[in-house]
Design an enzyme around this catalytic site. Structure first.
Site, mmCIF file in Angstrom:
data_model
loop_
_atom_site.group_PDB
_atom_site.id
_atom_site.type_symbol
_atom_site.label_atom_id
_atom_site.label_comp_id
_atom_site.label_asym_id
_atom_site.label_seq_id
_atom_site.Cartn_x
_atom_site.Cartn_y
_atom_site.Cartn_z
ATOM 1 N N GLU B 60 0.816 -1.229 0.000
ATOM 2 C CA GLU B 60 0.000 0.000 0.000
ATOM 3 C C GLU B 60 0.842 1.268 0.000
ATOM 4 O O GLU B 60 0.530 2.235 -0.695
ATOM 5 C CB GLU B 60 -0.953 0.005 1.208
ATOM 6 C CG GLU B 60 -2.186 -0.854 1.045
ATOM 7 C CD GLU B 60 -1.926 -2.328 1.273
ATOM 8 O OE1 GLU B 60 -0.795 -2.694 1.649
ATOM 9 O OE2 GLU B 60 -2.852 -3.137 1.074
ATOM 10 N N HIS B 129 -10.158 -5.402 10.413
ATOM 11 C CA HIS B 129 -10.727 -5.054 9.103
ATOM 12 C C HIS B 129 -12.054 -4.317 9.236
ATOM 13 O O HIS B 129 -12.890 -4.391 8.343
ATOM 14 C CB HIS B 129 -10.940 -6.333 8.273
ATOM 15 C CG HIS B 129 -9.661 -6.962 7.834
ATOM 16 N ND1 HIS B 129 -9.613 -8.144 7.131
ATOM 17 C CD2 HIS B 129 -8.381 -6.581 8.003
ATOM 18 C CE1 HIS B 129 -8.348 -8.460 6.899
ATOM 19 N NE2 HIS B 129 -7.583 -7.526 7.413
#
Lengths: 457, 328
Positions: B60, B129
């Site tokens: 990322e 998450h």
């Protein structure tokens, strides 16, 4: 309904501070649930519910200090939420805690709550003068027009919206009962008040009962029966305002009264001498001027009388500003002489005369009557023996002056004619104890009986 | 008007803009050949090819940095975070570079970058998450943060985001990708910094954004049965923020309940409550209530996950409190 009381946690405990409510009125509670945090002089602990039910009402605000045995809340059925406890419940001794409260607390819980700071030796003074037989029933508190009883020092709570609307529409929130937490006045309460739809809830049981009506023109007993017949008379603005303040005073301030006899023989002679020696333009000194000066000097010696009490706090004042109650056609007004203790008798006489004239002409400015630290109300010119005045909040005391009356007095074992004037101090027991008031009156008396002191001090 | 899913509305916005503007490119993990973990970019690689729909390594910080560089050089990249939780790995690039380059360069360089992906929880993805990051990213000057909840707003705000000259944090209601709503055809934009009144009412303002908005509408239906007329406000835009709409609403209703999935401390609801007391103090009849997620890492178990997020009953209870009514 069951009462929740301030428990006695140890021999030395006489009062406790309600730190925090852990449940709100309307909350369901189970036996053993903590409902409030209290603080004694030693520890902080939780009060638990003694039974299952709903917290129907809380009678003490967070931060309040109350004697042990005081009812602080009620637990009852769900449909009793918001209802006041039956009148007898409040008057009865609190339910027996683990340790019995002292007998006098149990017998007079209301009184104990009213004057938590009462010293034992002053208790007799602080008691209401007569049994309050004429106490109005608790249910007479309609929301409209009547000042809602709040406990001494209890802050009026209102939502910001309510405060703004009240200011915009000129509504006196002291007359509106609050149904929100801690007695907060909410929008619905204001709507009910305006429409007259809902009676104000009964004052909490811990609130003082209205004292018996004092023999004071500004104070009338609340109606307990049907409204009297007759044409409605117009209530002047000043009368309405005075009425509000006096009602608030009498309902929230624990008044007590101390009377003293003053021999005015010397003072009258002194005054005659002063006035006789005035020229054409001199302003004559009145008996009232002598009293103003005497009281101001006594206040200098006893600064604790020159205090005020507001929002649960005491305030000392740097200056001694003496208000003089003046009767007008439409009501009362009490402008003040600033720094009266520092002014000469001649100045006091001139200023008082000027204030009186302008008060009657409606020419006073607000800064001349809003304020002051101590009030004198004099009905001496109307041939009254004595009377009791209502404290002008937030001041701590007011001095009521009767007429100077030729009276037989004993002097050196002989009966002689004395010029006796009765002066009565009404004091706020949250601020002043009996002995402080008595010594203050002694000082007033000393100045008036030795009037030369008024000229030289 | 055609009815589309939230997912398709997003994809339409990106595809239409890619046809109009060659500088628009997509980057992210599995967005091309696989079609996107949530199928938001499904089939786009077929039309635009692998040079405009770029499958990246699982890195990322790297691909976000690459996208910032592309944006500085005149491209309009759209980066997909598979979920916003992974953006923590790219936080340095987002916060230290994307948000600050215009400032550092004295206005010479801008970063027209969109970072998008599903935000929040509700689908049993557990503690790592399930973050709701609107408060986190809303904290940094230099970032624009939006959170549309209807398919219509998803498309209109995506088009606004792509055309913005500065970086946009585009928080999608991941749990609602499959929900449907009417979506205009063609090119239209929904402006940032403008809240939406989802339901008009007079008694209490229910304020939220993202996937709580449909829940607030259901609560409002229930409250209607009790004679409570609730207004529901969808903030849509977290930064810039539309104070005017919430302040006007509370001036009308006098009471507010702010609902969010994220934790209470230092959150959007805290900011809303602060704005209301600053700008509508004299109109409040009760303290502003906040209904927030439980102060725990998000649980996996379905029953615990439900308990950890605001539910209809909690919201109704808060409404009762601000109205000083007893719960039923």
């Amino acid at each position: 309904m069951a009462q929740v009381i301030m428990p006695k946690m140890g021999d030395a405990m006489e009062e406790g501070t309600l730190l925090k409510w852990l449940k709100n009125p309307g909350d369901e509670v189970a036996e053993g649930d903590p409902i409030a945090e209290i603080e004694t002089d030693k520890v902080t602990l939780e009060i638990e519910a003694a039974e299952d039910g709903f917290l129907t009402q809380t009678m003490v605000n967070e931060g309040d200090v109350v004697p042990i045995g005081t009812t602080i809340a009620m637990i009852g059925a769900e449909d009793e939420v918001g209802q006041a406890p039956p009148a007898e419940a409040a008057a009865q001794p609190a339910a027996a805690p683990a340790e019995e409260p002292p007998a006098e607390m149990a017998q007079e819980p209301q009184q104990a709550a009213t004057v938590p700071s009462a010293q034992p030796e002053a208790a007799a003074i602080s008691a209401p003068p007569e049994a309050p037989a004429a106490t109005p029933p608790a249910t007479n508190g309609r929301g409209n027009g009547q000042v809602v009883e709040r406990r001494p020092g209890e802050r009026l709570r209102a939502s910001p919206l309510v405060k703004r609307l009240a200011a915009e529409h000129g509504i006196d929130l002291a007359r509106v009962a609050g149904s929100g937490p801690g007695g907060r006045i909410i929008k619905d309460d204001l709507k009910d008040y305006i429409s007259g739809a809902k009676p104000a809830p009964q004052a909490p049981a811990a609130a003082p009962e209205a004292a018996p009506a004092a023999p004071q023109p500004a104070q009338t007993a609340p109606a307990v029966t049907a409204a009297p017949k007759g044409a409605p008379a117009e209530l002047s603005k000043i009368k309405a305002r005075t009425g509000e303040r006096m009602s608030l005073s009498k309902q929230t301030i624990p008044h007590y009264y101390v009377t003293s006899n003053v021999d005015m023989t010397e003072a009258l002679a002194f005054r005659a001498q002063v006035n006789a020696s005035l020229g054409e333009n001199g302003v004559r000194v009145s008996v009232n001027d002598l009293i103003v000066k005497a009281a101001a000097l006594a206040l200098r010696e006893h600064p604790q009388v020159n205090r005020s009490f507001e929002n649960g706090q005491l305030f000392d004042h740097d200056s001694i500003d003496v208000n003089i109650a003046i009767a007008l056609e439409g009501g009362l007004i009490a402008p003040f002489i600033p720094h009266a203790d520092e002014k000469s008798l001649g100045t006091i006489a001139r200023m008082t005369k000027d204030l009186g004239r302008r008060a009657r002409e409606g020419g006073l400015t607000p800064n001349e009557y809003q304020g002051g630290t101590f009030t004198i109300s004099n009905l001496g010119m109307f041939d009254v023996a004595e009377f009791i005045a209502v404290i002008n909040p937030p001041q701590a005391a007011i001095l009521a002056i009767g007429s100077v009356t030729p009276t037989p007095v004993i002097q050196d074992g002989e009966v002689v004619v004395g010029q006796v004037m009765k002066i009565t101090l009404s004091a706020d027991h949250r601020v002043l104890d009996g002995a402080e008031v008595a010594t203050f009156l002694q000082a007033v008396k000393r100045y008036l009986e030795h009037p030369m002191l008024l000229a030289v001090s | 008007m055609p009815v589309k899913t939230y997912r398709d509305a997003l994809r339409d916005a990106m595809a239409e803009e890619m046809r109009r503007d060659e500088s628009v490119v997509l980057l992210g993990e599995d967005i091309g050949v696989y079609g996107g973990t949530h199928l938001v970019t499904n089939n786009l690689i077929d039309e635009f090819g692998p040079t405009r729909v770029i499958d990246t390594p699982i890195a990322e910080n790297g691909f976000t940095g690459a996208a910032i560089g592309m944006a500085m050089g005149g491209m309009r990249p759209i980066v997909e975070m598979m979920t916003w939780n992974f953006s923590f790995l790219a936080a340095d690039q987002i916060i230290q570079n994307a948000a600050k380059l215009r400032y550092f360069s004295g206005g010479q360089v801008s970063v027209p970058l969109v970072i998008r992906g599903p935000n929040g929880g509700g689908v049993q993805l557990s503690a790592q998450h399930t973050h709701s990051l609107e408060g986190f990213y809303g904290h940094f000057p230099g970032l624009t943060v939006v959170s549309p909840v209807t398919p219509h707003d998803a498309k209109g705000m995506m088009l606004t985001a792509i055309r913005e000259p500065d970086p946009v944090i585009f928080l999608e209601a991941g749990a609602l990708y499959g929900t449907k709503g009417e979506v205009e055809d063609g090119d239209y934009t929904v402006p940032f910094g403008k809240a939406r009144i989802a339901r008009e009412g007079t008694d209490v303002s229910l304020i939220s954004y993202g996937r709580q908005v449909p829940m607030l509408l259901r609560v409002a239906e229930t409250l209607e049965g009790e004679g409570i007329d609730a207004e529901v406000i969808d903030l849509r835009s977290i930064r810039p923020f539309d104070s005017e709409t919430i302040v006007n609403s509370v001036k009308k209703t006098n009471r507010a309940v702010v609902v969010q999935e994220q934790w209470r401390w230092f959150s959007v609801a805290s900011e809303v409550a602060a704005i209301l007391q600053e700008q509508a103090f004299d109109y409040l009849d009760a303290p502003v209530e906040r209904v927030s997620g439980a102060e725990v890492p998000a649980p996996y178990a379905r029953n615990l996950e439900l308990a950890a997020f605001p539910n209809e009953q909690q919201i109704a209870e808060a409404v009762h409190r601000v109205l000083y009514r007893k719960d039923n």
